[in-house]
Design an enzyme around this catalytic site. Structure first.
Site, PDB file in Angstrom:
ATOM      1  CD  GLU A 119      36.909  42.868  40.898  1.00 17.54           C
ATOM      2  OE1 GLU A 119      37.889  43.278  41.552  1.00 17.54           O
ATOM      3  OE2 GLU A 119      36.747  41.684  40.586  1.00 17.54           O
ATOM      4  CG  HIS A 142      40.965  41.402  43.654  1.00 15.77           C
ATOM      5  ND1 HIS A 142      40.982  40.121  44.165  1.00 15.77           N
ATOM      6  CD2 HIS A 142      40.630  41.276  42.347  1.00 15.77           C
ATOM      7  CE1 HIS A 142      40.668  39.266  43.220  1.00 15.77           C
ATOM      8  NE2 HIS A 142      40.458  39.945  42.096  1.00 15.77           N
ATOM      9  CG  HIS A 144      44.225  37.258  40.222  1.00 19.23           C
ATOM     10  ND1 HIS A 144      44.037  37.634  38.901  1.00 19.23           N
ATOM     11  CD2 HIS A 144      43.127  37.699  40.891  1.00 19.23           C
ATOM     12  CE1 HIS A 144      42.871  38.254  38.779  1.00 19.23           C
ATOM     13  NE2 HIS A 144      42.307  38.319  39.978  1.00 19.23           N
ATOM     14  CG  HIS A 214      38.279  35.766  41.751  1.00 17.63           C
ATOM     15  ND1 HIS A 214      37.129  36.527  41.803  1.00 17.63           N
ATOM     16  CD2 HIS A 214      39.186  36.536  41.103  1.00 17.63           C
ATOM     17  CE1 HIS A 214      37.332  37.690  41.200  1.00 17.63           C
ATOM     18  NE2 HIS A 214      38.579  37.725  40.774  1.00 17.63           N
TER      19      HIS A 214
END
Length: 269
Positions: A119, A142, A144, A214
């Site tokens: 990413e 990022h 979760h 996501h």
């Protein structure tokens, strides 16, 4: 083996913050397997010796031209690397990259040729945007978070600012410490250009965005501050879910109470 962190306490401090946050993400259950990514702009800590360091990888293409990143350096989590391992050995599970003068490619310079996350184009595109706006933000995270992702499976929470107002209303600290709220991005293929473009668009109004079904993407001055914003938002989600599990809809703070907070703490929204 000599590390780029040796005798560079400020750079070591920033990388160690990444390691600390990586440990928190794993402990919270937000970083299964190799899930999640962290990228930090470390250019301000780069000295002449670092600028002279030879590449330890071939030239790698970003996939997009990012003119504001010329001469920048980033610490990036490695692809397929686990947060729980990065927490213990940040320079074995991440690497320092140098953006080349064409602004479309990079090389790894330290400590090991650990390939950055898949990413990285999305993360670097965001950093290019941040620099272009004069933002002081240097870190992108990022991850979760379980309860926030659960909310995104309900279409009503994907509507603009519905989740923001709900989460702000659960506890005053959330509005105080995540004052721009939570942007919502409908599902896009992970690592896609479309997801990167949608994220950049939302970052004009938010510091934290939800990728539907996501995870969360956050930016801030450093990695710890970005983590803190995600943490307070997920605490609010936990409070909401706890109330629902107890059999009632939580009242939440009123709009008047939240406006009072904005005035008292000089918040942007």
């Amino acid at each position: 083996m000599k590390s780029i962190l040796d005798n560079r306490p400020e750079l070591a401090k920033e990388v160690n913050k990444v390691a600390e946050v990586a440990g928190y993400l794993w402990q919270k259950g937000w970083a299964e397997r190799n899930g999640g990514n962290i990228t930090v702009n470390i250019t301000e800590y780069v000295d002449d010796e670092i600028r002279r360091m030879p590449a330890i990888s071939e030239v790698k293409q970003i996939g997009v031209t990012l003119p504001h990143l010329k001469g920048c350096y980033f610490y990036c989590k490695g692809t397929n690397m686990r947060m729980r391992d990065l927490a213990r050995w940040p320079m074995d599970n991440g690497s320092v990259i140098r953006i080349l003068d064409d602004c479309a490619s990079y090389v790894i310079i330290a400590d090991k040729p650990v390939q950055p996350t898949s990413e990285v184009p999305s993360h670097l595109s965001v950093h290019n945007y941040l620099i272009s706006t004069g933002s002081p933000y240097k870190a992108s995270v990022h991850t979760h978070p379980i309860e926030l992702i659960a909310l995104s499976h309900n279409k009503k929470f994907m509507e603009k600012d519905v989740a923001t107002n709900l989460l702000w209303s659960m506890i005053p600290e959330t509005k105080a410490f995540c004052p721009r709220g939570l942007g919502m991005i409908p599902y896009q293929l992970p690592s896609s250009v479309e997801l990167a473009d949608a994220t950049i668009k939302e970052l004009a109004d938010y510091d934290v965005v939800m990728w539907e079904k996501h995870g969360i993407f956050a930016v801030d001055r450093d990695v710890m501050a970005a983590f803190d914003q995600i943490d307070v938002l997920n605490k609010s989600a936990l409070i909401y879910i706890a109330a629902k599990n107890m059999g009632f809809e939580p009242d939440g703070m009123s709009q008047e109470q939240m406006k009072e907070m904005s005035v008292a703490f000089n918040l942007p929204k």
